[in-house]
Design an enzyme around this catalytic site. Structure first.
Site, mmCIF file in Angstrom:
data_model
loop_
_atom_site.group_PDB
_atom_site.id
_atom_site.type_symbol
_atom_site.label_atom_id
_atom_site.label_comp_id
_atom_site.label_asym_id
_atom_site.label_seq_id
_atom_site.Cartn_x
_atom_site.Cartn_y
_atom_site.Cartn_z
ATOM 1 N N ARG A 1 -38.960 28.241 13.326
ATOM 2 C CA ARG A 1 -38.429 29.168 12.307
ATOM 3 C C ARG A 1 -38.368 28.484 10.934
ATOM 4 O O ARG A 1 -37.410 28.640 10.177
ATOM 5 C CB ARG A 1 -37.032 29.685 12.664
ATOM 6 C CG ARG A 1 -36.921 30.339 14.010
ATOM 7 C CD ARG A 1 -37.612 31.698 14.058
ATOM 8 N NE ARG A 1 -37.312 32.349 15.320
ATOM 9 C CZ ARG A 1 -38.048 32.213 16.429
ATOM 10 N NH1 ARG A 1 -39.158 31.482 16.410
ATOM 11 N NH2 ARG A 1 -37.719 32.841 17.523
ATOM 12 N N SER B 1 -31.906 38.166 14.537
ATOM 13 C CA SER B 1 -31.055 37.004 14.832
ATOM 14 C C SER B 1 -30.462 36.486 13.529
ATOM 15 O O SER B 1 -31.210 36.112 12.622
ATOM 16 C CB SER B 1 -31.876 35.878 15.458
ATOM 17 O OG SER B 1 -32.573 36.357 16.575
ATOM 18 N N GLU C 1 -30.297 31.864 10.025
ATOM 19 C CA GLU C 1 -31.750 32.034 9.921
ATOM 20 C C GLU C 1 -32.053 32.981 8.766
ATOM 21 O O GLU C 1 -33.078 32.882 8.101
ATOM 22 C CB GLU C 1 -32.278 32.617 11.238
ATOM 23 C CG GLU C 1 -33.759 32.840 11.241
ATOM 24 C CD GLU C 1 -34.246 33.464 12.539
ATOM 25 O OE1 GLU C 1 -34.081 32.863 13.608
ATOM 26 O OE2 GLU C 1 -34.814 34.578 12.454
HETATM 27 P P1 FAD Z 1 -37.923 39.633 3.604
HETATM 28 O O1 FAD Z 1 -36.643 39.821 4.335
HETATM 29 O O2 FAD Z 1 -38.317 40.644 2.599
HETATM 30 O O3 FAD Z 1 -37.957 38.201 2.956
HETATM 31 C C1 FAD Z 1 -37.550 37.073 3.689
HETATM 32 C C2 FAD Z 1 -37.754 35.827 2.803
HETATM 33 O O4 FAD Z 1 -39.130 35.630 2.569
HETATM 34 C C3 FAD Z 1 -37.109 35.952 1.429
HETATM 35 O O5 FAD Z 1 -36.644 34.673 1.060
HETATM 36 C C4 FAD Z 1 -38.243 36.385 0.524
HETATM 37 O O6 FAD Z 1 -38.075 35.972 -0.820
HETATM 38 C C5 FAD Z 1 -39.425 35.689 1.152
HETATM 39 N N1 FAD Z 1 -40.688 36.452 1.043
HETATM 40 C C6 FAD Z 1 -40.936 37.682 1.553
HETATM 41 N N2 FAD Z 1 -42.219 38.013 1.314
HETATM 42 C C7 FAD Z 1 -42.768 36.983 0.636
HETATM 43 C C8 FAD Z 1 -44.059 36.739 0.099
HETATM 44 N N3 FAD Z 1 -45.074 37.611 0.215
HETATM 45 N N4 FAD Z 1 -44.270 35.575 -0.567
HETATM 46 C C9 FAD Z 1 -43.280 34.667 -0.701
HETATM 47 N N5 FAD Z 1 -42.035 34.843 -0.230
HETATM 48 C C10 FAD Z 1 -41.791 35.987 0.445
HETATM 49 N N6 FAD Z 1 -38.105 37.128 13.142
HETATM 50 C C11 FAD Z 1 -38.778 36.373 14.035
HETATM 51 O O7 FAD Z 1 -39.259 35.284 13.681
HETATM 52 N N7 FAD Z 1 -38.945 36.764 15.327
HETATM 53 C C12 FAD Z 1 -38.447 37.936 15.785
HETATM 54 O O8 FAD Z 1 -38.630 38.262 16.956
HETATM 55 C C13 FAD Z 1 -37.711 38.753 14.880
HETATM 56 N N8 FAD Z 1 -37.154 39.915 15.293
HETATM 57 C C14 FAD Z 1 -36.441 40.676 14.423
HETATM 58 C C15 FAD Z 1 -35.872 41.871 14.892
HETATM 59 C C16 FAD Z 1 -35.150 42.684 14.036
HETATM 60 C C17 FAD Z 1 -34.535 43.962 14.550
HETATM 61 C C18 FAD Z 1 -35.021 42.316 12.673
HETATM 62 C C19 FAD Z 1 -34.291 43.228 11.719
HETATM 63 C C20 FAD Z 1 -35.552 41.126 12.205
HETATM 64 C C21 FAD Z 1 -36.272 40.287 13.082
HETATM 65 N N9 FAD Z 1 -36.846 39.071 12.647
HETATM 66 C C22 FAD Z 1 -37.572 38.316 13.536
HETATM 67 C C23 FAD Z 1 -36.673 38.601 11.276
HETATM 68 C C24 FAD Z 1 -37.720 39.197 10.277
HETATM 69 O O9 FAD Z 1 -38.281 40.372 10.773
HETATM 70 C C25 FAD Z 1 -38.842 38.215 9.973
HETATM 71 O O10 FAD Z 1 -38.326 37.018 9.438
HETATM 72 C C26 FAD Z 1 -39.856 38.789 8.968
HETATM 73 O O11 FAD Z 1 -40.966 37.921 8.841
HETATM 74 C C27 FAD Z 1 -39.259 39.054 7.595
HETATM 75 O O12 FAD Z 1 -40.202 39.789 6.846
HETATM 76 P P2 FAD Z 1 -39.802 40.624 5.564
HETATM 77 O O13 FAD Z 1 -41.052 41.103 4.943
HETATM 78 O O14 FAD Z 1 -38.809 41.662 5.935
HETATM 79 O O15 FAD Z 1 -39.128 39.494 4.678
HETATM 80 P P1 NAP Z 2 -33.867 35.963 25.375
HETATM 81 O O1 NAP Z 2 -35.187 36.175 26.035
HETATM 82 O O2 NAP Z 2 -32.645 36.629 25.916
HETATM 83 O O3 NAP Z 2 -33.589 34.391 25.289
HETATM 84 C C1 NAP Z 2 -32.418 33.893 24.594
HETATM 85 C C2 NAP Z 2 -32.814 32.673 23.810
HETATM 86 O O4 NAP Z 2 -33.216 31.652 24.703
HETATM 87 C C3 NAP Z 2 -33.953 32.979 22.894
HETATM 88 O O5 NAP Z 2 -33.482 32.924 21.577
HETATM 89 C C4 NAP Z 2 -35.026 31.949 23.211
HETATM 90 O O6 NAP Z 2 -35.354 31.094 22.145
HETATM 91 C C5 NAP Z 2 -34.465 31.102 24.328
HETATM 92 N N1 NAP Z 2 -35.426 31.182 25.458
HETATM 93 C C6 NAP Z 2 -35.424 32.079 26.464
HETATM 94 N N2 NAP Z 2 -36.422 31.817 27.324
HETATM 95 C C7 NAP Z 2 -37.074 30.739 26.843
HETATM 96 C C8 NAP Z 2 -38.199 29.987 27.272
HETATM 97 N N3 NAP Z 2 -38.845 30.287 28.397
HETATM 98 N N4 NAP Z 2 -38.596 28.953 26.509
HETATM 99 C C9 NAP Z 2 -37.957 28.633 25.383
HETATM 100 N N5 NAP Z 2 -36.888 29.319 24.908
HETATM 101 C C10 NAP Z 2 -36.443 30.345 25.634
HETATM 102 O O7 NAP Z 2 -34.000 36.336 23.830
HETATM 103 P P2 NAP Z 2 -33.995 37.755 23.111
HETATM 104 O O8 NAP Z 2 -32.845 37.802 22.203
HETATM 105 O O9 NAP Z 2 -34.224 38.850 24.095
HETATM 106 O O10 NAP Z 2 -35.296 37.616 22.208
HETATM 107 C C11 NAP Z 2 -36.578 37.586 22.791
HETATM 108 C C12 NAP Z 2 -37.544 36.908 21.834
HETATM 109 O O11 NAP Z 2 -37.600 37.623 20.603
HETATM 110 C C13 NAP Z 2 -37.123 35.476 21.477
HETATM 111 O O12 NAP Z 2 -38.271 34.695 21.365
HETATM 112 C C14 NAP Z 2 -36.440 35.625 20.142
HETATM 113 O O13 NAP Z 2 -36.587 34.479 19.325
HETATM 114 C C15 NAP Z 2 -37.205 36.805 19.529
HETATM 115 N N6 NAP Z 2 -36.318 37.520 18.612
HETATM 116 C C16 NAP Z 2 -36.109 36.983 17.383
HETATM 117 C C17 NAP Z 2 -35.302 37.620 16.459
HETATM 118 C C18 NAP Z 2 -35.125 37.053 15.080
HETATM 119 O O14 NAP Z 2 -34.606 37.737 14.211
HETATM 120 N N7 NAP Z 2 -35.547 35.838 14.841
HETATM 121 C C19 NAP Z 2 -34.672 38.800 16.797
HETATM 122 C C20 NAP Z 2 -34.877 39.304 18.068
HETATM 123 C C21 NAP Z 2 -35.714 38.663 18.978
HETATM 124 P P3 NAP Z 2 -36.433 31.487 21.019
HETATM 125 O O15 NAP Z 2 -35.695 32.370 20.097
HETATM 126 O O16 NAP Z 2 -36.760 30.174 20.443
HETATM 127 O O17 NAP Z 2 -37.605 32.145 21.667
#
Ligand code: FAD
Ligand code: NAP
Length: 345
Positions: free
Chosen positions: A162, A237, A334
């Site tokens: 991340r 998250s 995050e």
């Molecule tokens: P924004 O929120 O608009 O911006 C985020 C940051 O990036 C800000 O600092 C902004 O200035 C910068 N930025 C945005 N666009 C640019 C650009 N083109 N150039 C330079 N800087 C820029 N993330 C995960 O990694 N895994 C997941 O599974 C995941 N699941 C999610 C589920 C939900 C329900 C939600 C709401 C969020 C989730 N996220 C997840 C977080 C998010 O979706 C990601 O981080 C996504 O990449 C953010 O994109 P955005 O366009 O909305 O960014």
């Molecule tokens: P989950 O499967 O219930 O697991 C809980 C946490 O344990 C996750 O955050 C994941 O880390 C870790 N994990 C589980 N199984 C793993 C494995 N086999 N190896 C390594 N790490 C493991 O998680 P969940 O909330 O349902 O989410 C599912 C996936 O979607 C995850 O990868 C999560 O990161 C992603 N997600 C991200 C966001 C966001 O905003 N960043 C939001 C929703 C979902 P990791 O997160 O490192 O995978």
């Protein structure tokens, strides 16, 4: 032509649904628009994509470029893979669907992540055992100070969990205009090892899954576990999963035998799920006014309607303090925090 709209509410532009104003906002639909917008901004610049990884605490003393640069193209590579290029403003899940429709594999585990293509490298988006860096080729970005275009190859990006160089040295200095991915034909072996994917495919009677099947399973699982931002404001998250030294984990396991841990790049550290820590500290489903900890996933903070960014940030700090007291582990947000006490803008 793109122009600045002064004193614009950012409410439609962030998935927490927080109602604050920016000094001005401009819709960017082409790279050529950026130099003039930058030259006419009368304050600090910020870039916004889908607003799904951001918490807006107060009115924002910045000029906000809303990235909507479109376009997806594909070209075959000599190694048999396909180079897919997508504009930074393309909606991430639309790109995933486009690639699957074109018979390409690699993005399926990253299905249904909100936001834009241009933001995806910022935190090296990841889900279900796959990260953006696994399929990333290179990107183009414009330096907001000099107006120069730069190309960043995979090795330039310092991708981590991340994390990337764009969250650190280049934070708020670039606008990512286009991202290039190297994808495989859909006959490529899919990754179903993580979480409930294999179980879901099994329930559907799919024994030889293709990339499309994995995507469908991920969409289904995510839809049952995560709040839909169109209904309940959230940014996914709120905290990163912390990594801790192996010795600390072993010591904690004495007190909490159920404490899960996953390997990291370092043999000396393990990753522990922040959601588990928050839940054990008693926060799952807790509500403070209109802000709350989501009852189905404690890692997600939500706006039940009308919460301010500061209220959500206050709740986040309470959660962090409580987890630190219970486990001696410091959680790190995050989500990107804009505005509010002690923040840059
Ligand atoms: P924004 O929120 O608009 O911006 C985020 C940051 O990036 C800000 O600092 C902004 O200035 C910068 N930025 C945005 N666009 C640019 C650009 N083109 N150039 C330079 N800087 C820029 N993330 C995960 O990694 N895994 C997941 O599974 C995941 N699941 C999610 C589920 C939900 C329900 C939600 C709401 C969020 C989730 N996220 C997840 C977080 C998010 O979706 C990601 O981080 C996504 O990449 C953010 O994109 P955005 O366009 O909305 O960014
Ligand atoms: P989950 O499967 O219930 O697991 C809980 C946490 O344990 C996750 O955050 C994941 O880390 C870790 N994990 C589980 N199984 C793993 C494995 N086999 N190896 C390594 N790490 C493991 O998680 P969940 O909330 O349902 O989410 C599912 C996936 O979607 C995850 O990868 C999560 O990161 C992603 N997600 C991200 C966001 C966001 O905003 N960043 C939001 C929703 C979902 P990791 O997160 O490192 O995978």
């Amino acid at each position: 032509m793109a122009y600045w709209q002064p004193y614009t509410t950012l409410r439609p532009y962030n998935t927490f649904g927080i109602d604050v104003q920016a000094q001005a906002l401009a819709q960017v639909t082409a790279v050529e628009q950026i130099p003039r917008l930058v030259a006419t901004a009368a304050g600090p610049l910020r870039v916004l994509g889908g607003g799904s990884n951001i918490l807006l605490c107060t009115d924002i003393d910045a000029w906000v470029l809303h990235n909507r640069i479109p376009g997806i193209t594909a070209e075959p590579l000599p190694n048999g893979n396909t180079l897919v290029a997508a504009g930074g403003g393309v909606v991430w899940h639309e790109l995933v669907q486009w690639t699957l429709g074109a018979g390409l594999a690699g993005l399926e585990n990253l299905s249904l992540i909100p936001g834009t293509v241009g933001a995806a490298p910022i935190q090296n988006i990841g889900a279900y055992g796959v990260e953006l860096q696994d399929v990333f080729s290179h990107l183009e970005a414009i330096d907001l100070a000099s107006g120069k275009m730069h190309v960043f190859r995979r090795e330039d990006c310092a991708f981590g969990y991340r994390d990337s160089i764009f969250k650190r040295e280049f934070r708020d200095r670039l606008l990512i205009t286009r991202v290039y991915f190297q994808l495989h034909s859909s006959l490529f072996e899919v990754n179903t090892a993580y979480g409930a994917i294999a179980q879901q495919l099994n329930d559907w009677g799919i024994t030889h899954p293709q990339a499309r099947d994995v995507s469908r399973a991920v969409v289904y699982i995510r839809s049952t576990k995560l709040p839909d931002p169109a209904k309940v404001g959230n940014a996914g998250s709120f905290f990163k999963n912390p990594t801790i030294p192996n010795e600390q984990w072993l010591a904690l396991r004495e007190r909490f035998p159920q404490l899960p841990a996953y390997p990291t790049d370092s043999p000396e550290r393990v990753k522990v799920p922040a959601g588990w820590l928050i839940e054990q500290a008693g926060w799952k489903g807790i509500r403070r006014g209109n802000a709350g900890v989501y009852p189905l996933q404690a890692l997600v903070l939500v706006n039940y309607g009308g919460a301010t960014g500061d209220e959500i940030w206050h709740l986040a700090q309470e959660v962090m303090a409580s987890v630190n007291q219970a486990f001696g582990i410091t959680l790190e947000p995050e989500v990107n925090i804009w505005g509010g006490k002690g923040k840059k803008i």
